[in-house]
Design an enzyme around this catalytic site. Sequence first.
Site, PDB file in Angstrom:
ATOM      1  N   LYS A  69       7.394   4.809  -1.349  1.00  0.00           N
ATOM      2  CA  LYS A  69       8.483   5.763  -1.109  1.00  0.00           C
ATOM      3  C   LYS A  69       9.758   5.307  -1.807  1.00  0.00           C
ATOM      4  O   LYS A  69      10.389   6.081  -2.530  1.00  0.00           O
ATOM      5  CB  LYS A  69       8.776   5.886   0.404  1.00  0.00           C
ATOM      6  CG  LYS A  69       7.635   6.417   1.226  1.00  0.00           C
ATOM      7  CD  LYS A  69       8.012   6.543   2.682  1.00  0.00           C
ATOM      8  CE  LYS A  69       8.267   5.236   3.382  1.00  0.00           C
ATOM      9  NZ  LYS A  69       7.144   4.318   3.473  1.00  0.00           N
ATOM     10  N   GLU A  76      16.854   0.313   6.555  1.00  0.00           N
ATOM     11  CA  GLU A  76      15.895  -0.349   5.659  1.00  0.00           C
ATOM     12  C   GLU A  76      16.449  -1.721   5.293  1.00  0.00           C
ATOM     13  O   GLU A  76      17.418  -2.180   5.880  1.00  0.00           O
ATOM     14  CB  GLU A  76      15.641   0.520   4.431  1.00  0.00           C
ATOM     15  CG  GLU A  76      14.845   1.782   4.743  1.00  0.00           C
ATOM     16  CD  GLU A  76      13.373   1.522   5.060  1.00  0.00           C
ATOM     17  OE1 GLU A  76      12.715   0.785   4.317  1.00  0.00           O
ATOM     18  OE2 GLU A  76      12.877   2.063   6.067  1.00  0.00           O
ATOM     19  N   ARG A  77      15.801  -2.347   4.312  1.00  0.00           N
ATOM     20  CA  ARG A  77      16.184  -3.726   4.012  1.00  0.00           C
ATOM     21  C   ARG A  77      17.511  -3.811   3.260  1.00  0.00           C
ATOM     22  O   ARG A  77      17.747  -3.027   2.350  1.00  0.00           O
ATOM     23  CB  ARG A  77      15.090  -4.385   3.173  1.00  0.00           C
ATOM     24  CG  ARG A  77      13.742  -4.316   3.848  1.00  0.00           C
ATOM     25  CD  ARG A  77      12.616  -4.528   2.861  1.00  0.00           C
ATOM     26  NE  ARG A  77      11.352  -4.113   3.441  1.00  0.00           N
ATOM     27  CZ  ARG A  77      10.881  -2.859   3.394  1.00  0.00           C
ATOM     28  NH1 ARG A  77      11.553  -1.923   2.771  1.00  0.00           N
ATOM     29  NH2 ARG A  77       9.739  -2.561   3.965  1.00  0.00           N
TER      30      ARG A  77
HETATM   31  N1  LIG Z   1       4.945   4.008  -9.181  1.00  0.00           N
HETATM   32  C1  LIG Z   1       4.508   2.782  -8.936  1.00  0.00           C
HETATM   33  N2  LIG Z   1       3.984   2.036  -9.920  1.00  0.00           N
HETATM   34  C2  LIG Z   1       3.539   0.804  -9.667  1.00  0.00           C
HETATM   35  N3  LIG Z   1       3.573   0.212  -8.464  1.00  0.00           N
HETATM   36  C3  LIG Z   1       4.088   0.886  -7.443  1.00  0.00           C
HETATM   37  C4  LIG Z   1       4.590   2.216  -7.614  1.00  0.00           C
HETATM   38  N4  LIG Z   1       5.009   2.661  -6.419  1.00  0.00           N
HETATM   39  C5  LIG Z   1       4.816   1.662  -5.551  1.00  0.00           C
HETATM   40  N5  LIG Z   1       4.262   0.590  -6.139  1.00  0.00           N
HETATM   41  C6  LIG Z   1       3.885  -0.661  -5.458  1.00  0.00           C
HETATM   42  O1  LIG Z   1       3.960  -0.506  -4.058  1.00  0.00           O
HETATM   43  C7  LIG Z   1       4.892  -1.432  -3.505  1.00  0.00           C
HETATM   44  C8  LIG Z   1       5.612  -0.849  -2.313  1.00  0.00           C
HETATM   45  O2  LIG Z   1       6.433   0.216  -2.705  1.00  0.00           O
HETATM   46  P1  LIG Z   1       7.711   0.645  -1.859  1.00  0.00           P
HETATM   47  O3  LIG Z   1       8.568  -0.519  -1.536  1.00  0.00           O
HETATM   48  O4  LIG Z   1       8.325   1.774  -2.584  1.00  0.00           O
HETATM   49  O5  LIG Z   1       7.038   1.156  -0.535  1.00  0.00           O
HETATM   50  P2  LIG Z   1       7.690   1.926   0.676  1.00  0.00           P
HETATM   51  O6  LIG Z   1       6.830   3.095   0.905  1.00  0.00           O
HETATM   52  O7  LIG Z   1       9.132   2.142   0.438  1.00  0.00           O
HETATM   53  O8  LIG Z   1       7.469   0.886   1.836  1.00  0.00           O
HETATM   54  P3  LIG Z   1       8.298   0.669   3.186  1.00  0.00           P
HETATM   55  O9  LIG Z   1       7.824   1.692   4.155  1.00  0.00           O
HETATM   56  O10 LIG Z   1       7.891  -0.697   3.594  1.00  0.00           O
HETATM   57  O11 LIG Z   1       9.753   0.795   2.845  1.00  0.00           O
HETATM   58  C9  LIG Z   1       5.820  -1.772  -4.648  1.00  0.00           C
HETATM   59  O12 LIG Z   1       6.409  -3.011  -4.486  1.00  0.00           O
HETATM   60  C10 LIG Z   1       4.862  -1.745  -5.820  1.00  0.00           C
HETATM   61  O13 LIG Z   1       4.148  -2.941  -5.930  1.00  0.00           O
HETATM   62 MG   LIG Z   2      10.914   1.554   1.409  1.00  0.00          MG
END
Ligand SMILES: Nc1ncnc2c1ncn2[C@@H]1O[C@H](COP(=O)(O)OP(=O)(O)OP(=O)(O)O)[C@@H](O)[C@H]1O
Ligand SMILES: [Mg+2]
Length: 518
Positions: free
Chosen positions: A161, A187-188
């Site tokens: 996300k 968030e962080r």
């Molecule tokens: N478009 C992308 N291309 C390559 N890797 C990706 C991509 N999107 C996400 N990732 C991988 O997934 C990991 C987690 O993504 P992200 O931090 O955006 O998750 P999140 O959904 O925001 O998680 P949270 O709920 O913990 O905040 C990233 O660190 C990366 O390794």
């Molecule tokens: Mg996130």
Amino acid sequence: MENKTSLSNLGVVVSVRGSVVDIRFDEHLPPIYSVLLTGLEKQIVIEVLAQQDARHVRGIALTPTQGLARGMAVEDTGGPLKAPVGKAVLSRMFDVFGNTIDREAALSDVEWRSVHRAPPSLARRSTKSEVFETGIKVIDVLVPLERGGKAGLFGGAGVGKTVLLTEMIHNMIGHHKGVSIFCGIGERCREGEELYDAMKEAAVLPNMVMVFGQMNEPPGARFRVGHAALTMAEYFRDDEHRDVLLLVDNIFRFIQAGMEVSGLMGQMPSRLGYQPTMGTELSGLEERIANTDTGAITSIQAVYVPADDFTDPAAVHTFSHLSASIVLSRKRASEGLFPAIDPLQSSSKMATPGIVGERHYGLAQEIRRTLAQYTELKDIIAMLGLEQLSPEDRNVVVRARRLERFLTQPFFTTEQFTGLKGKLVSLKDALDGCERILGDEFKDYPESALYMIGTIDEAKAKEKSIPPAVPAKPESAAAKSGLKDAAGLRAKVAPEPQPNAGAKPPLKLEHAGGSHES
Ligand SMILES: Nc1ncnc2c1ncn2[C@@H]1O[C@H](COP(=O)(O)OP(=O)(O)OP(=O)(O)O)[C@@H](O)[C@H]1O
Ligand SMILES: [Mg+2]
């Protein structure tokens, strides 16, 4: 904070339980939402949420309550929580109280406005619909966003996300003429700081404001930070008549903070422990994100989905406010198909022929149909193998898998860890690519040629660059491995199903015509 106290109204702390503070006022009982100051240095800020009786109010602290004790004096500021508005807030970073947290010079020449405001009346709202291009293929083709609309990025923990939201900021801010406001809720802190640095580097800070109430802050602060950011957004829309892009990571944390506040205030929880007032609280915030004739607030919100359960009340309530819902799926993320958007679960109210045009609409429907058929065929392929399918069904599989790969895209924000250069693709190029795949132009290309590319023409260049040891015709390769993939990320992608190699991708090493699972 700006609002200075009217010394006339003083109270005294009668009880402190965590963030919940009861205060006695002998003369004038402060109204709901009044902000009170207490503590030795007046550093503790309390917002009144209930009037208990003729003498007592109950409030929630927006700061830590360390050191607060019974008997301490409390000052009524005589007003609600306020946020600074004006041109001077641009390029700055704030906390929930409107204090700057970027270590730059203090604010001057700003007006302070209450963060509690009513949404614009129906008569003031504008009703035109216009598409907002993001440069991300799968979004522009299948879930077009609305200018002045609200889009949600739904997903469980770690499915991408934040990465997707950051990429959208990267792609849009440069050519977005208005103002962008980023609001970090629960968030962080690290992510906030990284974003600030990235924006500074990209020189887009002069048209951006950042407001943070991150996970280390008390629930009251996380609950109100969204309102503070919206107040700034409304100023730019209503007073300066500019378009505003409001980015929120993460709206679920707002609901969660409301749940904590509600629990602390002793309200009986409702379904799954959520506060009984969740719907009201969320709509109070979301309804303020609206378009008027003078300007539009376009908002993109990340929505954390607890335990990947899309029936969770928080997710369900949020869905209902949005004009586009982009659902990120863990399965696609685990296959390395980034952005991990599940096109069949995502939807946009813009995807109608009247708005996007007949050709775009027709293509999007055809893509969805192909992907849906492939999903249905997956079970048969898993049980009987690809060769049991009719030639038409096999064609559907070939097209669907190529579409799936083509709809992946390397991001600018992930360049460091994928080693692939980011790509921005226009809607026209994205549509052309999909049309040509549906027309079977690429059926003899290896799937990998379509993976993580920008426009479809790159597939041709990529096919040539694939080493000759790897056969160009994927179907003839018994063992198709990740060896040819330059990026490490690539190895995660599930191999193409082999018509003769039996059922599941892991069986790829079996000989042609080898035994099948049945
Ligand atoms: N478009 C992308 N291309 C390559 N890797 C990706 C991509 N999107 C996400 N990732 C991988 O997934 C990991 C987690 O993504 P992200 O931090 O955006 O998750 P999140 O959904 O925001 O998680 P949270 O709920 O913990 O905040 C990233 O660190 C990366 O390794
Ligand atoms: Mg996130």
